[in-house]
Design an enzyme around this catalytic site. Sequence first.
Site, short mmCIF file in Angstrom:
data_model
loop_
_atom_site.label_atom_id
_atom_site.label_comp_id
_atom_site.label_asym_id
_atom_site.label_seq_id
_atom_site.Cartn_x
_atom_site.Cartn_y
_atom_site.Cartn_z
N GLU A 78 1.20 -3.45 4.37
CA GLU A 78 2.52 -2.86 4.19
C GLU A 78 3.49 -3.53 5.15
OE1 GLU A 78 5.69 -1.34 2.96
OE2 GLU A 78 3.84 -0.84 1.88
N SER A 116 0.77 -1.25 0.00
CA SER A 116 0.00 0.00 0.00
C SER A 116 0.80 1.29 0.00
CB SER A 116 -0.93 0.02 1.21
OG SER A 116 -1.84 -1.05 1.13
N ALA A 117 1.83 1.36 0.85
CA ALA A 117 2.51 2.64 1.07
C ALA A 117 3.08 3.19 -0.24
CB ALA A 117 3.62 2.46 2.10
N PRO A 118 3.08 4.51 -0.41
CA PRO A 118 2.73 5.54 0.59
C PRO A 118 1.24 5.79 0.76
CG PRO A 118 3.44 6.58 -1.43
CD PRO A 118 3.63 5.09 -1.64
N CYS A 132 5.77 0.83 -11.87
CA CYS A 132 6.26 2.08 -12.47
C CYS A 132 7.62 1.78 -13.11
CB CYS A 132 6.34 3.21 -11.46
SG CYS A 132 7.28 2.83 -9.96
N ASP A 155 0.56 -3.50 -6.44
CA ASP A 155 1.54 -2.56 -6.98
C ASP A 155 2.86 -2.83 -6.24
OD1 ASP A 155 2.23 -0.24 -8.61
OD2 ASP A 155 2.42 0.83 -6.73
N ASP A 213 3.29 -8.90 5.92
CA ASP A 213 3.64 -9.34 4.56
C ASP A 213 2.40 -9.89 3.86
OD1 ASP A 213 4.73 -10.37 2.27
OD2 ASP A 213 6.40 -11.37 3.27
#
Length: 516
Positions: free
Chosen positions: A273, A250-252, A382, A320, A300
């Site tokens: 996270e 999740s983070a940020p 990304c 992600d 985890d």
Amino acid sequence: MARTKTAATAPSGASAKTSRNGRLSNAERSAYFARREAAKVLRLVLRGDARRRAVGSIKSLVYSPSVKNKKATYALVCQTLKHLSIIKQVLDSASILNSKWKRQEELVYILTYDILFGQEISLVGDAEKFLMLHKGAIQSALARLLVRNKVKSIEDLMALYQTPDVPKPRYVRVNTLKMDVDSAVLELGKQFVVQKDDLVPDLLILPPGCDLHVHPLIVNGCVFLQGKASSMVAAALAPKPGWKVLDACSAPGNKTVHLAALMKGKGKIVACELNKERVRRLKDTIKLSGAANIEVLHGDFLNLDPKDPAYSEVHAILLDPSCSGSGTAAERLDHLLPSHASGHAADPTEMERLNKLSAFQKKALRHALSFPAVERVVYSTCSIHQVENEDVIKSVLPIAMSFGFQLATPFPQWNCRGLPVFEGSEHLLRTDPVEDKEGFFIALFVKGNIIDRSKNPTMPSSYNSTVSEHVKGNKTIKKTKCMKLFMHNRMFKIWSHCLLRSKRLVLDLKNDKQLR
């Protein structure tokens, strides 16, 4: 990037002097602490770059809640990084640093930047006193560097090392949990030219260079600074209000709170996270957004049991995972980092690093697909590398199909699709790091014999036609011109470049082993 010049003095116990009246001005105090905050950020940036494991981007580190003077700190960090190669050469030539100051090298870099390129610093603090005592040696070392590089001015020397900034529109996402889009357009329009994005409904476009970090809408969480490609990820998952959704890494938290907004605050999001520091940032983001339907899980994702009753009703998963970040190098200001200056082509660990990331990404995606009630899974990175994108999907596709999943086509009107390395790759989505200024990858898995094309009120009408395909057995039939278009767009050039670079890295590794 211009810096506001202020007299840099401030208190630090016995090591700090005060002004003539015994008190420090606000400007003096601000400048002093900005240097210390900048040194802390710079330490995290440089250590993360050296280990290829960044804690966060330069911007995210500077604009965390713990940094008070964000504007001055950001300017100091960026300017010091831009001049870091020169600063290091000057300090080496001057030979003034002993073991004590080498342990505080980031603060030394910040102060040396100010001495050489920034503003005059006062005799305040031990570090300031030490460097001002050796100011002559530092300036003499710079003069020798000018002669060695055969340039006459500091500006000419800087031009040899600096990389031009990449112009990019400023994208902001309206947090519809707190404000509607039209109200945000009206408020931001008082200062800027604002356009609505034609693809993501709650995304706005502002001119490049807009500094919004202290804008009231940003400070109160009504608007988030988030790129277009990043905003497309949660929109591609298209969760419905009332669903239970799992955000695996999740983070940020920008994508997490975007999910909450798309769900209109209804249902539940479990945000996983593993990293303790990043959990804090995730919680800060959630608090700022005002989302009340997010549960943070410090742990985890791979350890979650799909058979656990707590996850038996999970409808959708957003994955992600950690990646190379190669697609957001410009946005994260990676061109300022030492590793970028040295180049990765000669780095024998780069291919090994990508392969390790890919192995983790495959494992995480297989795990996400194994949750029994899940209907939709989005995998995003990304990264521009095929090994983290198409290769991951190709590897996992057989097991995905065994669970009843098929690849769907997020945002079919988007021209830039996946690299043609396997049948069905036209369903994948890429953003071009050149044309779109960031390189993202999105894959959407949907469960069912016929892809669900029901309308989702959170998406624009164009998105409701997510796919024009039917599934027959295990074969997906889609009428598209994507493959024809691919050969003529920039992604073909990027794909070719990535393949050539990978081959060169492999050859370099083989040659290195032979020499040994």
